[in-house]
Each structure stands twice: as C-alpha cells, then as structure tokens.
Design a protein around this motif. Sequence first.
Motif, PDB file in Angstrom:
ATOM      1  N   GLU A 144      -5.929  -2.909  -9.240  1.00 24.85           N
ATOM      2  CA  GLU A 144      -5.113  -1.703  -9.096  1.00 24.85           C
ATOM      3  C   GLU A 144      -5.453  -0.922  -7.829  1.00 24.85           C
ATOM      4  OE1 GLU A 144      -4.242   2.556 -11.412  1.00 24.85           O
ATOM      5  OE2 GLU A 144      -5.250   0.911 -12.464  1.00 24.85           O
ATOM      6  N   ILE A 145      -4.408  -0.501  -7.122  1.00 28.63           N
ATOM      7  CA  ILE A 145      -4.597   0.422  -5.999  1.00 28.63           C
ATOM      8  C   ILE A 145      -4.728   1.816  -6.608  1.00 28.63           C
ATOM      9  CG2 ILE A 145      -3.542   1.460  -3.964  1.00 28.63           C
ATOM     10  CD1 ILE A 145      -2.197  -1.197  -3.383  1.00 28.63           C
ATOM     11  N   SER A 190       0.836  -1.205   0.000  1.00 33.29           N
ATOM     12  CA  SER A 190       0.000   0.000   0.000  1.00 33.29           C
ATOM     13  C   SER A 190       0.870   1.254   0.000  1.00 33.29           C
ATOM     14  CB  SER A 190      -0.913  -0.012   1.228  1.00 33.29           C
ATOM     15  OG  SER A 190      -1.820   1.065   1.196  1.00 33.29           O
ATOM     16  N   ARG A 206      -9.019  -0.002  -3.783  1.00 28.43           N
ATOM     17  CA  ARG A 206      -8.620  -0.903  -4.870  1.00 28.43           C
ATOM     18  C   ARG A 206      -9.736  -0.956  -5.905  1.00 28.43           C
ATOM     19  NH1 ARG A 206      -4.729  -4.655  -5.414  1.00 28.43           N
ATOM     20  NH2 ARG A 206      -4.198  -4.624  -3.195  1.00 28.43           N
TER      21      ARG A 206
END
Length: 401
Positions: free
Chosen positions: A283-284, A230, A279
Amino acid sequence: MTALSTFEREGLAPAARETARAWRISRFEGFAEAETAWRLFEAKAATHVFQTFDWLSTWQRTAGDAHGVEPVLMRVEDVAGHVFMLLPFGLAREGGFKKIVWLGGDTADYLGPLVATDWEARLGTKSFAALWQEIRTALPTHDLVALTKQPAMLPAPDGTEIRNPFVSLDVTLHPSGTHMTRLSADWDAYYKSKRSSSTRKRDRNRRNALSRQGELAFETPQTAADIDASLDALFEQKNAFFAACGISSFLKKPGHTDFYREMAKAHGASGLVDVCHLRVGDEIAATNWGAKFRGRYYYVLGGFTTSPLAKQSPGSLFLLDLMERTAREGEAMLFDFSIGDEAYKNDWCELHEPLYDLRAPGSLTGLLALLPMRFAAKAKRTIKQTPALWALAQKLRRLRG
C-alpha cells in the motif's frame, strides 16, 4: 510583440511624457513568443518556482485553458532597452466579471512577478506606482484587478531576497500566511532541536508499529506508469482529506490533475519536480508532490491514507523522511511548507511570512463588487488568525463534510 507604452503615443502632456520615458511596456502574443526572452530573464530575475516558464506554460495548457483564462504576458524595459520586469497576468472571467489575475491559480502557493534584482535602481527617480498606472492603461478591458497571494520578498539567484514592487501599492493581508524552516546538514541535530525526546520516542514507536504492517520503502517513481500510480494515490488521498474537512477539492477542477502529471513527467528527471511516496507492504500510505528551486524545497502537495494504517500517522513519518532526505542531499536547505496556517507547521517552522492581496476596480461594476470582496477577505483572515474562531470554523466545516 505589441508595444503598448504611452510614451509611443501622440498627444501626451509634458508631465506624462516625462513619466513615460522611464520605461517601455509591451505585451507578448503568447507563451511561444515569450519563451526565449522569458527563460533568459528568469535565469537572473528574482522569482519563485511558480513563475518559471515551465510552470506557467504547463499551467496555461492544462488548467488555464480549461478555465478560459487568457494570458496577458507583459514585459517592462528600462530606457536602455533592458528587461527589468516580466508580469504573467491573465484575464479571467468569473461571475460575470473580467478580472486581471496572476497566472498559476490554485497550483501556485506564491503569485507575483519576475523582477530584476536592481529593479528599483532601474526606475531611478520614478515610482512603481507611476509605472503601475501605465501598466493598468496597457491591460485589456477589465472590471477588477485581483492580484492575490503575493509575498513581500522574491528569491534571487544568489540567495538574497528582493522586494516585490506590488506590495508597495494599496495591498491588504491575505487570509493565510506562509511557513518555512531552515534545515541543517546535520539532520540529527536539527531533528533534536525541533522535537522533544518524548516526541522522538513516539515517532520511533509509530515507525516500528507501521513496519509490522509491512516493509517500509521510501520510493521515487521513475517511469511514466509508476509516476501515474503514485499520483493516483496522492489525488485519492487528498480528495478524501478535503471531503472529510468539508472543503471543495481544487484537484477536481478541470485541468488541475493534468497539470501535476505533466509537470512530474516532464521535469522529474531535472529535479525541478519531486514525486515520491511511502510504501507499507503493497500500500502507498503517504504521498508527496514537491518542487526544488534555488535552494528551496516547496512542499506543494502531500497526502496520507485513510486505511487502518492511518493509526500510525504514516503522513507525519513520511514528512520526517522527506525532510531528512532533503537535508542530507544539501541541495535545498530551506524547506517551504508554503501557504496555509495548519497547526503542525508550528512544530517545525521558525520562519513565518504574510502574503498580500491587491484588489482595485477597473469599472463601475468592479467598484460595486470590491467592497464586499474586501470585507469577506478581512473576515476570513480574522477567523483564520483567531484560534478559537478558526477551530470552530473547522469543526463546522467537518460536520458539513
């Protein structure tokens, strides 16, 4: 601990002895020696999260040591031997100068002391200006005092606010201010009070469009590996944003990303630090590193993707989710967007507070440097607080970036 107050020295004039009897100033040799006294005082003192022992000891191990900042940890006691101020100074070397600064640097949106809630009563008839002169005498040799980003008020454990004594000195306005909003446990009512019906509709449309790109998930990583993933996304997003704006990223300075990683892993479980992200599929798309302390949520670092998903403003939608979660939990009802006068904060924040800088010479070299520093700070504030000038400055900076 080294005692440094002049009341213990010989040969003072009677007036100086009378002033010195109001307090005792001492210096801790380092964080290890200070820890027990610091934690005990912190629990009842007025201060921000950025001056807690956990925050500043971690900062010193990472960014502080990497930049050669020497901790100068001062304690002030009253005549009865009770602590009423803890002053986390540092001695920094920059551009050939030795500067007295607050510890915390770029990681702290508010800098300043820890003070007893009754510090003014502890001084009695004495003034803080007189105490400050004693503190200056006790500090190591320096060219300049540069105590910046100071709030006028400091939050106390009971929810009240206590005056920051340093703002009573010869301070000037910092170029940027701070911005906050009081959340409501009734999130829907709060949201409607801040956003028009057309804006709420736009938010819904964007969320629907984003969900078509992949499943949406608000995630709070728990394991060290997931926290690192993250934060990797956060640092990449933040650095890309700074580069696009033509700003040098403080995250690229030695020790800074180490600080955020260490704090997240050591204090995430306790709730002091909050790392989370949005998310979209795999993809973050948006990220957050925040802190919670005394009923206040500090929105410290936020990022968002520059991928095609950016068209749907995932950063803005994630901020909505973060504020809603904070409101519904009810633990931190003051949402602090902290330092910076970005336009989007005006959409949310009904509370705005200035910050203050204290600069003073400690040598002839420092005196010669002080005037251009003050002029530059004043010019920067004028630009930032004048919409047309600030828009032009941002445009030029983006072109450079």
